[in-house]
Design an enzyme around this catalytic site. Structure first.
Site, short mmCIF file in Angstrom:
data_model
loop_
_atom_site.label_atom_id
_atom_site.label_comp_id
_atom_site.label_asym_id
_atom_site.label_seq_id
_atom_site.Cartn_x
_atom_site.Cartn_y
_atom_site.Cartn_z
N ASP A 145 -7.98 -5.05 -0.59
CA ASP A 145 -8.44 -5.95 -1.65
C ASP A 145 -8.15 -7.42 -1.39
O ASP A 145 -8.62 -8.28 -2.13
CB ASP A 145 -7.81 -5.54 -2.99
CG ASP A 145 -8.33 -4.19 -3.48
OD1 ASP A 145 -9.55 -3.99 -3.40
OD2 ASP A 145 -7.54 -3.35 -3.93
N HIS B 238 0.84 -1.19 0.00
CA HIS B 238 0.00 0.00 0.00
C HIS B 238 0.88 1.24 0.00
O HIS B 238 1.96 1.24 0.59
CB HIS B 238 -0.93 0.02 1.22
CG HIS B 238 -2.03 1.00 1.06
ND1 HIS B 238 -1.89 2.32 1.39
CD2 HIS B 238 -3.28 0.85 0.55
CE1 HIS B 238 -3.02 2.95 1.10
NE2 HIS B 238 -3.88 2.08 0.58
C1 LIG Z 1 -7.65 0.01 -3.05
C2 LIG Z 1 -6.26 -0.02 -3.39
O1 LIG Z 1 -5.87 0.64 -4.31
S1 LIG Z 1 -5.19 -0.92 -2.42
C3 LIG Z 1 -3.91 -1.45 -3.50
C4 LIG Z 1 -4.36 -2.54 -4.41
N1 LIG Z 1 -3.28 -2.96 -5.32
C5 LIG Z 1 -2.70 -4.16 -5.22
O2 LIG Z 1 -2.99 -4.97 -4.37
C6 LIG Z 1 -1.65 -4.47 -6.26
C7 LIG Z 1 -0.37 -4.99 -5.61
N2 LIG Z 1 0.29 -3.92 -4.88
C8 LIG Z 1 1.05 -2.99 -5.51
O3 LIG Z 1 1.24 -3.00 -6.73
C9 LIG Z 1 1.68 -1.88 -4.68
O4 LIG Z 1 1.86 -2.30 -3.37
C10 LIG Z 1 0.79 -0.61 -4.67
C11 LIG Z 1 0.53 -0.14 -6.12
C12 LIG Z 1 -0.51 -0.84 -3.98
C13 LIG Z 1 1.54 0.49 -3.93
O5 LIG Z 1 2.69 0.76 -4.65
P1 LIG Z 1 3.81 1.72 -4.07
O6 LIG Z 1 3.17 2.87 -3.38
O7 LIG Z 1 4.76 2.02 -5.15
O8 LIG Z 1 4.44 0.81 -2.96
P2 LIG Z 1 5.61 1.11 -2.01
O9 LIG Z 1 6.15 2.49 -2.23
O10 LIG Z 1 5.22 0.72 -0.66
O11 LIG Z 1 6.64 0.03 -2.60
C14 LIG Z 1 7.56 -0.64 -1.84
C15 LIG Z 1 8.30 -1.61 -2.71
O12 LIG Z 1 7.69 -2.89 -2.58
C16 LIG Z 1 7.28 -3.39 -3.82
N3 LIG Z 1 5.94 -3.94 -3.69
C17 LIG Z 1 4.91 -3.37 -3.04
N4 LIG Z 1 3.84 -4.16 -3.14
C18 LIG Z 1 4.19 -5.22 -3.88
C19 LIG Z 1 3.48 -6.35 -4.32
N5 LIG Z 1 2.20 -6.52 -4.02
N6 LIG Z 1 4.14 -7.26 -5.05
C20 LIG Z 1 5.44 -7.08 -5.36
N7 LIG Z 1 6.16 -6.01 -4.97
C21 LIG Z 1 5.53 -5.09 -4.23
C22 LIG Z 1 7.24 -2.18 -4.72
O13 LIG Z 1 7.46 -2.56 -6.07
C23 LIG Z 1 8.31 -1.28 -4.18
O14 LIG Z 1 9.53 -1.66 -4.75
P3 LIG Z 1 10.63 -0.54 -5.18
O15 LIG Z 1 11.09 0.06 -3.89
O16 LIG Z 1 11.65 -1.34 -5.89
O17 LIG Z 1 9.92 0.44 -6.05
O1 LIG Z 2 -5.11 4.92 -0.81
C1 LIG Z 2 -4.76 4.31 -1.83
O2 LIG Z 2 -3.71 4.57 -2.47
C2 LIG Z 2 -5.56 3.19 -2.36
C3 LIG Z 2 -6.60 2.70 -1.43
O3 LIG Z 2 -6.34 1.94 -0.53
C4 LIG Z 2 -7.97 3.17 -1.60
O4 LIG Z 2 -8.23 4.07 -2.41
O5 LIG Z 2 -8.86 2.66 -0.91
#
Ligand SMILES: CC(=O)SCCNC(=O)CCNC(=O)[C@H](O)C(C)(C)COP(=O)(O)OP(=O)(O)OC[C@H]1O[C@@H](n2cnc3c(N)ncnc32)[C@H](O)[C@@H]1OP(=O)(O)O
Ligand SMILES: O=C([O-])CC(=O)C(=O)O
Length: 451
Positions: free
Chosen positions: A387, A326
């Protein structure tokens, strides 16, 4: 030249035109993804709608990870959800009131507000007809298109006065359940050859019950299903101004565009697999892991498979584990914890404990896998997000996967509207317009005859 070749040729140019060296982002101090180097978000606005907390900043400027907290107009959602759960009643309507107005309604206000919502739930005949005509596969796209069409039936679509914004917001919140339920029933009819039911919303039902009723008819759901859906909707209703879809609504609203254009843009954002669309991705990934892993209790087998997924060698080769990570939360996402509680209780009731335990193991091992992969370079702890458990909960109350992301929209429409109203009503507001530095070369124009 064939059209396909022309498209191929143009697309080949993308290889060089879209190449931007990673070092340049640092050189020009570009905040990639509007994120600071420590992964925190760049501050771009102020709000009183919701607050999303995943860390604290210490006096020396460093970050301290904390268990996640989510506040709706200052109220902790843990308290909201647990007290509504304790009273065994539905509460989405009062959360809508809270988010749109800024305060909790008293009994009379809630009664009147619920009546107003109920009276606004039914769709215009034209809207129903055009959902039937669309009969598309993706309900998020039908939702966006229907919202854009609602502009046509609104007598004051471009009026951005407070009162008109509130009227439009209530109307959208009230109509989303019918749009989604009808779109699904039409899809089921056209794709699966099942009978088509277009049920008129019942004026005495809550929003959650009306949705289940319009989806499945009066014998298709229980009181428990209604309460579970209601809580899930409360949990998804708002998430601050910075999440991608709400920010999209704020960015588009800052131009002064109409409500329907702005909300349709938010729907497009939410559909993405890294945002709200992740609930669907989690379901496919879970189905895949149920098949791919022989022993659902074997930590080693799962660890090996998850490492392959992160290496882009298994599942969809995206290198991601959906439902994990997240932008703000570090130790925990409070919504994931609430949904996990609900999933555990439901799994017990429905005899699906083995699947619940497997999903819980996926959560634990996926966090470990992402963190170990980063090793000492990890800047931030990851946790399960909202999610991870939502799809499993929806499935246990008999909802089909086609509506999972749309259900997110059916709740988040409240947050979007509250933020749109705020964006258009604070003093000193300004069009949102950041900058992009051009790093291309200057190119002399060559006339057509000389090329
Ligand atoms: C309602 C919502 O939107 S909640 C989010 C739903 N999305 C998902 O579940 C998809 C999987 N998760 C992700 O892609 C990411 O965690 C996101 C898009 C939610 C957040 O992304 P960011 O804000 O860039 O994450 P953050 O800054 O904490 O990243 C930390 C590191 O861990 C990695 N990482 C974070 N989550 C994941 C994951 N689920 N799988 C693999 N690697 C991950 C990132 O690639 C990042 O690597 P980097 O430092 O080399 O760039
Ligand atoms: O805050 C975010 O980046 C995504 C999220 O969890 C939401 O919109 O519920």
């Amino acid at each position: 030249m064939k059209n396909e070749f022309m498209i191929y040729k143009l697309s080949e140019t993308v290889k060089s035109t879209c190449k931007i060296e990673s070092e340049l982002f640092e050189k020009f101090n570009v905040k990639r993804g509007l994120r600071n180097a420590d992964h925190t978000g760049v501050l771009v606005g102020l709000t009183t709608v919701g607050d999303v907390l995943g860390y604290e900043r210490l006096e020396d400027g460093s970050l301290q990870a904390i268990p996640g907290k989510l506040l709706y107009r200052g109220i902790d959602i843990d308290d909201l959800v647990h007290s509504i759960q304790h009273e065994k009643r539905t509460g989405f309507e009062e959360v809508i009131f809270l988010l749109l107005s800024g305060y909790l309604p008293d009994k009379d206000e809630l009664k009147q507000f619920s009546r107003l919502l109920n009276e606004s739930m039914a769709l215009e005949k034209q809207t129903k007809m055009s959902i039937i005509q669309l009969e598309g596969q993706n309900i998020m796209n039908i939702l966006a298109r229907t919202v854009l069409e609602m502009y046509t039936y609104d007598e004051a679509p471009d009026d951005t006065t407070r009162e008109n914004l509130m009227r439009q917001s209530i109307d959208l919140v009230a109509k989303f359940p019918a749009i989604i339920a009808y779109a699904y029933n039409i899809l089921r009819h056209s794709a699966k050859g099942q009978s088509l039911h277009i049920r008129h919303p019942n004026e005495n039902f809550s929003i959650a019950e009306n949705f289940l009723y319009m989806m499945k008819g009066s014998n298709g759901y229980t009181n428990l299903d209604v309460r579970v859906l209601d809580l899930a909707m409360i949990i998804h209703a708002e998430h601050g101004g910075g999440n991608n879809s709400t920010f999209t609504v704020r960015v588009t609203s800052s131009t002064g565009t109409d409500t329907y254009s702005s909300i349709a843009a938010g729907i497009g954002s939410l559909k993405g697999p890294l945002h709200g669309g992740a609930n669907l991705q989690v379901c496919s990934m879970f189905e895949h892991l149920k098949e791919a892993i022989n022993d659902w209790t074997d930590v080693k087998e799962l660890d090996t498979y998850l490492a392959k997924m992160l290496n882009r060698e298994a599942y969809n080769k995206a290198g991601l584990i959906y439902g994990i990570g997240h932008a703000v939360y570090t130790i925990s996402d409070p919504r994931a914890s609430l949904l996990k509680e609900m999933a555990r209780d439901l799994a017990e009731e429905k005899g699906r404990q083995k699947e619940f335990e497997f999903l819980q193991l996926i959560e634990e091992r996926a966090i470990n896998a992402v963190m170990s992969r980063k090793g000492s370079k990890a800047k931030k702890q990851v946790c399960a997000n909202v999610d991870l458990y939502s799809g499993f909960v929806y499935e246990m109350i008999g909802l089909p996967k086609e509506v999972y992301t749309a259900l997110f929209a059916m709740s988040r429409i409240v947050g979007w509207c509250a933020h749109r109203i705020e964006e258009l009503n604070f003093d000193d507001r300004r069009i949102i317009r950041p900058a992009y530095k051009n790093i291309g070369d200057f190119v002399e124009f060559v006339s057509l005859k000389d090329r």
